[in-house]
Write a protein that holds these residues in place. Structure first.
Motif, PDB file in Angstrom:
ATOM      1  N   GLU A 160      13.747  -5.075  10.117  1.00 13.39           N
ATOM      2  CA  GLU A 160      12.887  -3.972  10.518  1.00 13.39           C
ATOM      3  C   GLU A 160      13.627  -2.635  10.446  1.00 13.39           C
ATOM      4  OE1 GLU A 160       9.587  -3.242  14.062  1.00 13.39           O
ATOM      5  OE2 GLU A 160      11.329  -4.517  14.421  1.00 13.39           O
ATOM      6  N   ASN A 161      12.916  -1.598   9.982  1.00 12.81           N
ATOM      7  CA  ASN A 161      13.511  -0.262   9.916  1.00 12.81           C
ATOM      8  C   ASN A 161      13.966   0.202  11.295  1.00 12.81           C
ATOM      9  OD1 ASN A 161      13.217   0.144   7.151  1.00 12.81           O
ATOM     10  ND2 ASN A 161      11.140   0.947   7.364  1.00 12.81           N
ATOM     11  N   THR A 162      15.133   0.837  11.349  1.00  9.16           N
ATOM     12  CA  THR A 162      15.680   1.361  12.598  1.00  9.16           C
ATOM     13  C   THR A 162      15.464   2.873  12.665  1.00  9.16           C
ATOM     14  OG1 THR A 162      17.846   1.675  11.581  1.00  9.16           O
ATOM     15  CG2 THR A 162      17.445  -0.439  12.655  1.00  9.16           C
ATOM     16  N   LYS A 164      16.529   6.673  12.596  1.00  9.77           N
ATOM     17  CA  LYS A 164      17.522   7.499  11.924  1.00  9.77           C
ATOM     18  C   LYS A 164      17.594   8.854  12.624  1.00  9.77           C
ATOM     19  CE  LYS A 164      18.269   4.552   8.522  1.00  9.77           C
ATOM     20  NZ  LYS A 164      19.593   3.892   8.325  1.00  9.77           N
ATOM     21  N   SER A 172      13.774  10.745   4.421  1.00 10.49           N
ATOM     22  CA  SER A 172      13.255   9.376   4.315  1.00 10.49           C
ATOM     23  C   SER A 172      12.482   9.270   3.005  1.00 10.49           C
ATOM     24  CB  SER A 172      12.338   9.065   5.497  1.00 10.49           C
ATOM     25  OG  SER A 172      11.691   7.811   5.316  1.00 10.49           O
ATOM     26  N   PHE A 174      10.647   6.646   0.021  1.00  8.79           N
ATOM     27  CA  PHE A 174      10.166   5.301  -0.280  1.00  8.79           C
ATOM     28  C   PHE A 174       9.094   5.338  -1.368  1.00  8.79           C
ATOM     29  CE2 PHE A 174       7.426   6.918   3.032  1.00  8.79           C
ATOM     30  CZ  PHE A 174       6.158   6.439   2.756  1.00  8.79           C
ATOM     31  N   ARG A 459      11.604   6.736  12.598  1.00  9.87           N
ATOM     32  CA  ARG A 459      11.692   5.482  11.843  1.00  9.87           C
ATOM     33  C   ARG A 459      10.388   5.266  11.083  1.00  9.87           C
ATOM     34  NH1 ARG A 459       9.797   0.423  13.367  1.00  9.87           N
ATOM     35  NH2 ARG A 459       8.372   0.468  15.146  1.00  9.87           N
ATOM     36  N   TYR A 463       7.368  -0.834   4.994  1.00 11.64           N
ATOM     37  CA  TYR A 463       7.958  -0.367   3.727  1.00 11.64           C
ATOM     38  C   TYR A 463       9.444  -0.712   3.632  1.00 11.64           C
ATOM     39  CZ  TYR A 463       3.679   2.364   2.955  1.00 11.64           C
ATOM     40  OH  TYR A 463       2.380   2.749   2.754  1.00 11.64           O
ATOM     41  N   GLU A 464       9.894  -1.740   4.354  1.00  8.50           N
ATOM     42  CA  GLU A 464      11.316  -2.075   4.352  1.00  8.50           C
ATOM     43  C   GLU A 464      11.846  -2.385   2.953  1.00  8.50           C
ATOM     44  OE1 GLU A 464      10.086  -2.737   8.592  1.00  8.50           O
ATOM     45  OE2 GLU A 464       9.235  -3.248   6.641  1.00  8.50           O
ATOM     46  N   LYS A 467      12.045   0.997   0.261  1.00  4.65           N
ATOM     47  CA  LYS A 467      12.862   2.185   0.503  1.00  4.65           C
ATOM     48  C   LYS A 467      13.670   2.558  -0.748  1.00  4.65           C
ATOM     49  CE  LYS A 467      14.857   0.541   4.182  1.00  4.65           C
ATOM     50  NZ  LYS A 467      15.727   0.440   5.378  1.00  4.65           N
ATOM     51  N   TYR A 493       5.068   7.058  10.730  1.00  2.41           N
ATOM     52  CA  TYR A 493       6.412   7.281  11.249  1.00  2.41           C
ATOM     53  C   TYR A 493       6.352   7.372  12.774  1.00  2.41           C
ATOM     54  CZ  TYR A 493       8.605   8.446   6.731  1.00  2.41           C
ATOM     55  OH  TYR A 493       9.114   8.396   5.459  1.00  2.41           O
TER      56      TYR A 493
END
Length: 624
Positions: A160-162, A164, A172, A174, A459, A463-464, A467, A493
Motif C-alpha cells: 500500500e502507498n505510504t 510522502k 507524485s 502515475f 498519499r 495505483y500502486e 506509479k 489523494y
C-alpha cells in the motif's frame, strides 16, 4: 389367457388416455430486477421436481416446454430471492426478482463434493429451503461458480502507498488506469461467500468500475479535469482530494471502422461453465454491436494456435456467431503462439486511422511457449509498436492468473476486465462498447505537485503498480495508460494539512538544504493546495500534449460535495477495509453504506445499488 390379455389391453388404453390428457405446454415470459427494472439474463427457470430447465437470454426472456400436471416453476438467480410460481392455465409469466442479501451470505466454500460440482455447499435454513437448494443445485452452477479443488490463482503482491512528505518529495506521478477487473473479481469472491485476498484488491480499479457525472470536454482536448477537496471520511483531521477525468463521448455510429481479432483460449482449463460457455455468450453480445464496416477474425489456441474465422464483415453476424458456437475446450495452452498469430492477422488487415485491436479472452493459465510474465511482457511490448491495441477479458476461477492478465493489458496499450456473469459481459461489451474498444488518448500520465506551505504529507490511494518516476512525466518514450471513448478516470489523494497533529512524522531537516520550501511557497503561491498536470498523446501520435490545473486550499463540508466525491470516497473506504489498510482510522460498513446511499444518483444500470448490496454482504462475511 384371453381374460389376462383383455386386462392388459384395457390398462394400456387407460395409460394412453392419461398421456393424451397431459399435453405439452409452453410458458414464456420476461424476468427483470424489481429495483432497477433492468432485464436479468442468466436466470435459472426450473420445472420443480424435474431436471427440465432453461436460462433467460440477454433480454431476460425465456421459453420452457413441459407436460407435467400441477406444474410449478422455480426462478433462481444469485443475490435474488427465489420464487416459485404455479403455472395453472397461465402461458405467459413475467417475474420481478427482489434482492436477497441474506442468500449471498449463506454460500460458503468447503472442500467437500456435492453432485457434479465441487467446492460449494449451502447452509440449510429449513428443511423446505434445503430441498429446493438440492433440487436446483446443478442448474444454479451456471450462476454460482464453484471453486476448483486446488486453488492456483495468482495475484501480484501490492504494498500500500505510504505518506510522502511534501517538503522533501512534492511530486507524485502515475499512469492512469481504467481497468475494472479487480472490482468484478472481488464481487465474485464475496458472492461466493469468500473474503477476497488482499492482493486481489486494487482500489483504483474498484473506484473506476463506476461512471461519474463529470463535465464533457470542451475544445479539442479529449478529456476534462474535475477536482474537489473535503474531509477524509475515515479520518476527519485529514483531507481528501478527488481528481476526475472525463473522456470525450464519441457516438457509436461515428467510431472509425474496427479490425478486431478475437483471440480465444480453448485449452482444457477453459471447459468450465463460467469460462468458454460464458465467453461465447458474451462475445455474441459484442457481435450484435458490429456494423458492416467492421470486420472480425477469430484465432484460437490450445496445444497449438489456428485461425478458425478469416476476416469477416460485421454484416455477417450469423457466420461469426456460428464460428463461436463451434468452439470446444481441450488441450494445453500455447498462449504465446496464439498472440503471435493474432497480431499477424491484425497487421495483415490493418485499417489506417481505424480501430485495430485484439480481444484476448482467457483464464490466463499459459503453460506452453512464452508463458512467464517477463516473456509475455516482452512479446506484447514488441507487438504494440505495430499500432494494434489489446483488450484482455478474464474468465473463471480456481486457476485464474490475474497477474498475467494485467501485465498483458498494460503492456499492450489496452484495458482489462473480469467477466463473471452475463450482466458483466453486457456492461463491458454493450454498455461500454466504445470505451472498451476505442482509444481516444494513449500514454496518459498524471503528475501532482503539492504545496508544502499547506500540505505536510500526502498519499495516493491505489495505483500502486502504476506509479512512475518524476522524470517519466516528460519522457514521451515512457508507456502509460489509455483512455477510451466516454471513459472516466478518478484518483484520490489523502492529505495531512499543515499544522495538523498526526501519526506521520516528517524526516529530520536536511543538513545541506538551506531554503525552506514551505516559506517561499506561502509568499509566492498564497492558498494553492496543489497543481495537477496531465500529459497525453493522440492514439496514433508520438508527441504528448500538456494540460495543467491549479487546486485551491478550499475544503468543503462532505455533505456539500458532489455525488462523485462521496461515491468514490465510499468505494475507497470499502477497498481499505478489504485490504486491512493501516491508514483506516474509523471507517466501517455502516458508514460506507450511508455515504453510498446518499451518493447513488441516477444509477441507470443498477451498478451502484449492487455495490451497496455487496458491502452488506461483505459486512456479514466479516462477522464469520
Amino acid at each position: 389367457m384371453k381374460k389376462l390379455a383383455g386386462i392388459l389391453l384395457f390398462s394400456l388404453l387407460l395409460i394412453s388416455a392419461s398421456i393424451a390428457n397431459v399435453q405439452s405446454v409452453t410458458v414464456t415470459g420476461k424476468v427483470t430486477d424489481a429495483s432497477s427494472g433492468e432485464s436479468l439474463p442468466g436466470v435459472n427457470v426450473l420445472l420443480k421436481g424435474s431436471n427440465i430447465g432453461v436460462m433467460t437470454d440477454l433480454n431476460g426472456l425465456y421459453s420452457i416446454t413441459f407436460s407435467h400436471q400441477d406444474a410449478v416453476l422455480v426462478f433462481s438467480f444469485i443475490g435474488m430471492q427465489k420464487q416459485e410460481i404455479s403455472v395453472g392455465t397461465k402461458r405467459v409469466i413475467d417475474v420481478q426478482m427482489q434482492t436477497d442479501v441474506a442468500q449471498l451470505s449463506e454460500v460458503v466454500v468447503t472442500s467437500g463434493l456435492k453432485g457434479k460440482v465441487s467446492g460449494i455447499t449451502f447452509k440449510s435454513r429449513s428443511k423446505k429451503e434445503d430441498e429446493v437448494s438440492d433440487m436446483t443445485y446443478e442448474l444454479m452452477s451456471n450462476i454460482v461458480y464453484p471453486q476448483e479443488p486446488v486453488n492456483t490463482e495468482e495475484y501480484e503482491g501490492i504494498d500500500e502507498n505510504t505518506f510522502k512528505e511534501a517538503t522533501k518529495d512534492p511530486l507524485s506521478t502515475f499512469s492512469i488506469d481504467v481497468d475494472a477487473a479487480s472490482y468484478a473479481n472481488i464481487r465474485r469472491f464475496i458472492n461466493n461467500g469468500q473474503k477476497p485476498p488482499a492482493d486481489a484488491v486494487r482500489i483504483e480499479e474498484m473506484i473506476n468500475y463506476f461512471d461519474y457525472d463529470y463535465e464533457q470536454p470542451k475544445g479539442n482536448d479529449p478529456f476534462s479535469i474535475n477536482t474537489e477537496v473535503s474531509k477524509a471520511p475515515w479520518n476527519e483531521k485529514h483531507q481528501l482530494v478527488h481528481i476526475g477525468l472525463q473522456g470525450k463521448i464519441i457516438p457509436t455510429e461515428n467510431l472509425p471502422a474496427s479490425n478486431l481479432v478475437f483471440l480465444i483460449d480453448v485449452s482444457g482449463s477453459m471447459s468450465d461453465q463460467n469460462k468458454l460457455p460464458l465467453l461465447k455468450s458474451g462475445f455474441k453480445l459484442l457481435v450484435d454491436q458490429l456494423r458492416p464496416q467492421d470486420k472480425v477474425s477469430i484465432v484460437v489456441y490450445a496445444g497449438a494456435a489456428g485461425c478458425v474465422l478469416p476476416p469477416t464483415s460485421g454484416s455477417e453476424k450469423n457466420r461469426i456467431i456460428e464460428a463461436l458456437q463451434n468452439l470446444q475446450a481441450g488441450g494445453s495452452t500455447a498462449g504465446g503462439a496464439g498472440i503471435n498469430l493474432a497480431y499477424k492477422i491484425a497487421k495483415d488487415n490493418f485499417v489506417k486511422e481505424g480501430n485495430n485491436r485484439i480481444i484476448l479472452a482467457t483464464d490466463g493459465d499459459f503453460n506452453v511457449g512464452a508463458s512467464s510474465n517477463d516473456a509475455m511482457e516482452d512479446l506484447i511490448e514488441e507487438k504494440r509498436k505495430e499500432g494494434v491495441f489489446l483488450t484482455v477479458l478474464g474468465f473463471g476461477m480456481g486457476n485464474y492468473k490475474d497477474s498475467k492478465m494485467e501485465i498483458l493489458a498494460d503492456k499492450g496499450n489496452g484495458n482489462y476486465a473480469y467477466i463473471d456473469n452475463m450482466l458483466e459481459a453486457k456492461k463491458v461489451l454493450v454498455n461500454e462498447f466504445g470505451g472498451t474498444l476505442f482509444t481516444i488518448a494513449k500514454d496518459v500520465k498524471i503528475q501532482v505537485e503539492f504545496n508544502p506551505a499547506n500540505v505536510t504529507a500526502y498519499r495516493l490511494i491505489g495505483y500502486e503498480n502504476r506509479k512512475l518516476q518524476a522524470e517519466d512525466f516528460n519522457n514521451d518514450k515512457k508507456d502509460a495508460g489509455e483512455l477510451g471513448s466516454g471513459h472516466t478516470v478518478t484518483a484520490l489523494y489523502e492529505i495531512i494539512p499543515k499544522g495538523v497533529e498526526s501519526y506521520f512524522k516528517p524526516i529530520d531537516e536536511l543538513k545541506y538544504q538551506k531554503d525552506k520550501p514551505e516559506e517561499g511557497s506561502k509568499k509566492q503561491f498564497g492558498n494553492e493546495l496543489l497543481t495537477v498536470k496531465f500529459r497525453y498523446k493522440a492514439p496514433d501520435g508520438e508527441k504528448s500534449e500538456l494540460l495543467t490545473k491549479t487546486v485551491e486550499n478550499e475544503v468543503m463540508a462532505i455533505n456539500k460535495t458532489s455525488d462523485n466525491f462521496r461515491w468514490s470516497a465510499a468505494v475507497a473506504t470499502f477497498g481499505m477495509i478489504l485490504k486491512n489498510s493501516e491508514y483506516l482510522e474509523k471507517g466501517d460498513y455502516p458508514m460506507i453504506v450511508n455515504l453510498a446511499r446518499g451518493a447513488r444518483g441516477k444509477d441507470e444500470n443498477g451498478y451502484r445499488i449492487e455495490f451497496i448490496n455487496l458491502v452488506e454482504s461483505g459486512r456479514l462475511l466479516a462477522k464469520d
